[in-house]
Enzyme design. Structure first.
Site, PDB file in Angstrom:
ATOM      1  CG  ASP A  64      23.234  48.780 -35.990  1.00 38.54           C
ATOM      2  OD1 ASP A  64      23.279  47.541 -35.842  1.00 38.54           O
ATOM      3  OD2 ASP A  64      22.240  49.374 -36.458  1.00 38.54           O
TER       4      ASP A  64
ATOM      5  N   GLY B 195      25.997  42.380 -38.174  1.00 40.12           N
ATOM      6  CA  GLY B 195      25.301  41.281 -38.850  1.00 40.12           C
ATOM      7  C   GLY B 195      25.347  41.447 -40.364  1.00 40.12           C
ATOM      8  NE  ARG B 196      22.545  46.166 -41.131  1.00 33.56           N
ATOM      9  CZ  ARG B 196      22.283  47.407 -40.763  1.00 33.56           C
ATOM     10  NH1 ARG B 196      21.948  48.295 -41.677  1.00 33.56           N
ATOM     11  NH2 ARG B 196      22.360  47.758 -39.492  1.00 33.56           N
TER      12      ARG B 196
ATOM     13  NE  ARG C 195      22.625  38.540 -36.678  1.00 37.55           N
ATOM     14  CZ  ARG C 195      22.342  39.745 -37.184  1.00 37.55           C
ATOM     15  NH1 ARG C 195      22.017  39.877 -38.438  1.00 37.55           N
ATOM     16  NH2 ARG C 195      22.330  40.799 -36.406  1.00 37.55           N
TER      17      ARG C 195
ATOM     18  CG  HIS D  99      27.998  40.000 -33.109  1.00 44.16           C
ATOM     19  ND1 HIS D  99      27.430  41.237 -33.293  1.00 44.16           N
ATOM     20  CD2 HIS D  99      26.992  39.090 -33.258  1.00 44.16           C
ATOM     21  CE1 HIS D  99      26.125  41.092 -33.526  1.00 44.16           C
ATOM     22  NE2 HIS D  99      25.849  39.793 -33.519  1.00 44.16           N
TER      23      HIS D  99
ATOM     24  CB  THR E 121      16.879  46.415 -22.488  1.00 38.69           C
ATOM     25  OG1 THR E 121      16.469  47.584 -23.223  1.00 38.69           O
ATOM     26  CG2 THR E 121      17.619  46.869 -21.250  1.00 38.69           C
TER      27      THR E 121
ATOM     28  CG  ASN F 252      20.628  44.120 -29.004  1.00 34.33           C
ATOM     29  OD1 ASN F 252      21.544  44.915 -28.747  1.00 34.33           O
ATOM     30  ND2 ASN F 252      19.874  44.264 -30.083  1.00 34.33           N
ATOM     31  CD1 TRP F 253      18.019  41.366 -22.815  1.00 39.23           C
ATOM     32  CD2 TRP F 253      19.213  39.472 -22.824  1.00 39.23           C
ATOM     33  NE1 TRP F 253      19.032  41.499 -21.897  1.00 39.23           N
ATOM     34  CE2 TRP F 253      19.771  40.362 -21.873  1.00 39.23           C
ATOM     35  CE3 TRP F 253      19.803  38.212 -22.998  1.00 39.23           C
ATOM     36  CZ2 TRP F 253      20.896  40.028 -21.109  1.00 39.23           C
ATOM     37  CZ3 TRP F 253      20.917  37.891 -22.238  1.00 39.23           C
ATOM     38  CH2 TRP F 253      21.447  38.780 -21.308  1.00 39.23           C
TER      39      TRP F 253
ATOM     40  NE  ARG G 102      21.857  52.840 -35.484  1.00 37.39           N
ATOM     41  CZ  ARG G 102      20.864  52.231 -34.882  1.00 37.39           C
ATOM     42  NH1 ARG G 102      20.079  52.918 -34.083  1.00 37.39           N
ATOM     43  NH2 ARG G 102      20.643  50.949 -35.061  1.00 37.39           N
TER      44      ARG G 102
HETATM   45  C1  IPE Z   1      21.360  49.124 -31.487  1.00 37.46           C
HETATM   46  O1  IPE Z   1      21.414  48.308 -32.603  1.00 37.46           O
HETATM   47  C2  IPE Z   1      21.939  48.435 -30.306  1.00 37.46           C
HETATM   48  C3  IPE Z   1      23.371  48.219 -30.351  1.00 37.46           C
HETATM   49  C4  IPE Z   1      24.186  48.586 -31.296  1.00 37.46           C
HETATM   50  C5  IPE Z   1      23.916  47.534 -29.225  1.00 37.46           C
HETATM   51  P1  IPE Z   1      20.198  47.378 -33.033  1.00 37.46           P
HETATM   52  O2  IPE Z   1      20.611  46.689 -34.271  1.00 37.46           O
HETATM   53  O3  IPE Z   1      19.782  46.554 -31.894  1.00 37.46           O
HETATM   54  O4  IPE Z   1      19.047  48.443 -33.309  1.00 37.46           O
HETATM   55  P2  IPE Z   1      17.826  48.380 -34.296  1.00 37.46           P
HETATM   56  O5  IPE Z   1      17.130  47.091 -34.041  1.00 37.46           O
HETATM   57  O6  IPE Z   1      18.383  48.467 -35.670  1.00 37.46           O
HETATM   58  O7  IPE Z   1      17.017  49.593 -33.960  1.00 37.46           O
HETATM   59  C1  IPE Z   2      25.223  45.530 -33.685  1.00 40.19           C
HETATM   60  O1  IPE Z   2      25.194  44.854 -34.898  1.00 40.19           O
HETATM   61  C2  IPE Z   2      25.560  44.625 -32.538  1.00 40.19           C
HETATM   62  C3  IPE Z   2      24.441  44.392 -31.605  1.00 40.19           C
HETATM   63  C4  IPE Z   2      23.297  44.960 -31.673  1.00 40.19           C
HETATM   64  C5  IPE Z   2      24.678  43.452 -30.543  1.00 40.19           C
HETATM   65  P1  IPE Z   2      23.881  44.114 -35.408  1.00 40.19           P
HETATM   66  O2  IPE Z   2      23.959  42.701 -34.963  1.00 40.19           O
HETATM   67  O3  IPE Z   2      22.671  44.845 -35.009  1.00 40.19           O
HETATM   68  O4  IPE Z   2      24.105  44.188 -36.971  1.00 40.19           O
HETATM   69  P2  IPE Z   2      22.976  44.399 -38.058  1.00 40.19           P
HETATM   70  O5  IPE Z   2      22.240  45.649 -37.698  1.00 40.19           O
HETATM   71  O6  IPE Z   2      22.108  43.189 -38.023  1.00 40.19           O
HETATM   72  O7  IPE Z   2      23.739  44.534 -39.339  1.00 40.19           O
HETATM   73 MG    MG Z   3      21.598  46.302 -35.892  1.00 38.92          MG
END
Ligand code: IPE
Ligand code: IPE
Ligand code: MG
Length: 239
Positions: A17, A20-21, A30, A34, A63, A65-66, A188
């Protein structure tokens, strides 16, 4: 400092995780986060195998993330394509290192070409027995439990399983991770203190390490520090 080889986890789960940040901090899009996170994934996978950790599960796409923008989802799917194509080309290397790749999660909803690639890669490494890398893709812990219940219910209906024979061990055999030890440690990054639907059944007695580091910034030394933290934990399993 090298982690103590006598007290390494057998199975480590990582919630990848913070991509994006990481991108936002740099004024990037973003998807660039990735892309960088995918590099970290490759590096940590190799590093963990070098340390001798036999089972790794990487949470790559949930599931839930869609619900991201179609553009972001498409960019993530492209990264899976790239990785899978590369994994197919590296078949020989995976065989030499004895790395078995498994994709855990629902196959439906995934683009057809990705499903085909997954099948090829899994088949191509199915004889490998030394290292197991699971990639959780379109994965949800609740969904995994519900799917297991459905499969077991069908067998009960067909008279293949007696309800009284449904045990924790039997149930584990219906999880995607059947045959693998439960994760000893779940890491995490990114400063969130939640599991976000990751390995719900398997994590009953897992140790957790939460760190503020964003996944693309996660170094091999950071991983080693997680191993040290794990080695210092006193696992009691209720005893
Ligand atoms: C968890 O991260 C899922 C993955 C890293 C694939 P998310 O970014 O989706 O989780 P939340 O929304 O912060 O709980
Ligand atoms: C984890 O990074 C990757 C996926 C969930 C696919 P994020 O995309 O959730 O990154 P943040 O949490 O927005 O920083
Ligand atoms: Mg995230």
């Amino acid at each position: 400092m090298q982690p103590n080889p006598d007290n390494l986890p057998r199975h480590v789960g990582i919630i990848m995780d913070g991509n994006g940040r990481w991108a936002k901090q740099r004024g990037l899009d973003r998807w660039q986060g990735h892309t960088e996170g995918a590099k970290t994934f490759r590096r940590i996978g190799e590093h963990a195998a070098d340390l001798g950790i036999r089972h790794m599960t990487f949470y790559a796409f949930s599931t839930e993330n869609w619900n991201r923008s179609p553009r972001e989802v498409a960019a993530i799917m492209d990264l899976f394509r790239e990785y899978l194509t590369e994994a197919r080309e590296r078949k020989k290397e995976n065989e030499e290192k004895q790395i078995r790749l498994r994709f855990i999660g629902r196959r439906d909803r995934l683009p057809a070409d990705i499903i085909k690639l997954i099948e090829k890669v899994e088949k191509g490494t199915q004889e490998c027995e030394r290292f197991f890398i699971n990639i959780a893709l379109n994965y949800g812990g609740r969904d995994e439990i519900v799917s297991a219940v459905q499969k077991i219910a069908l067998k009960v209906r067909n008279g293949e399983i007696n309800p009284e024979d449904i045990s924790e061990n039997l149930f584990s055999d219906y999880m995607y991770t059947a045959g693998q030890p439960d994760p000893d440690l779940i890491i995490r990054p990114s400063g969130e203190f939640r599991t976000s639907n990751f390995l719900l059944w398997q994590s009953a007695y897992s140790e957790y390490v939460f760190t503020d580091i964003l996944w693309p910034d996660f170094t091999n030394d950071d991983f080693d520090r997680c191993m040290e933290q794990y080695a210092g934990r006193n696992r009691r399993f209720g005893k």
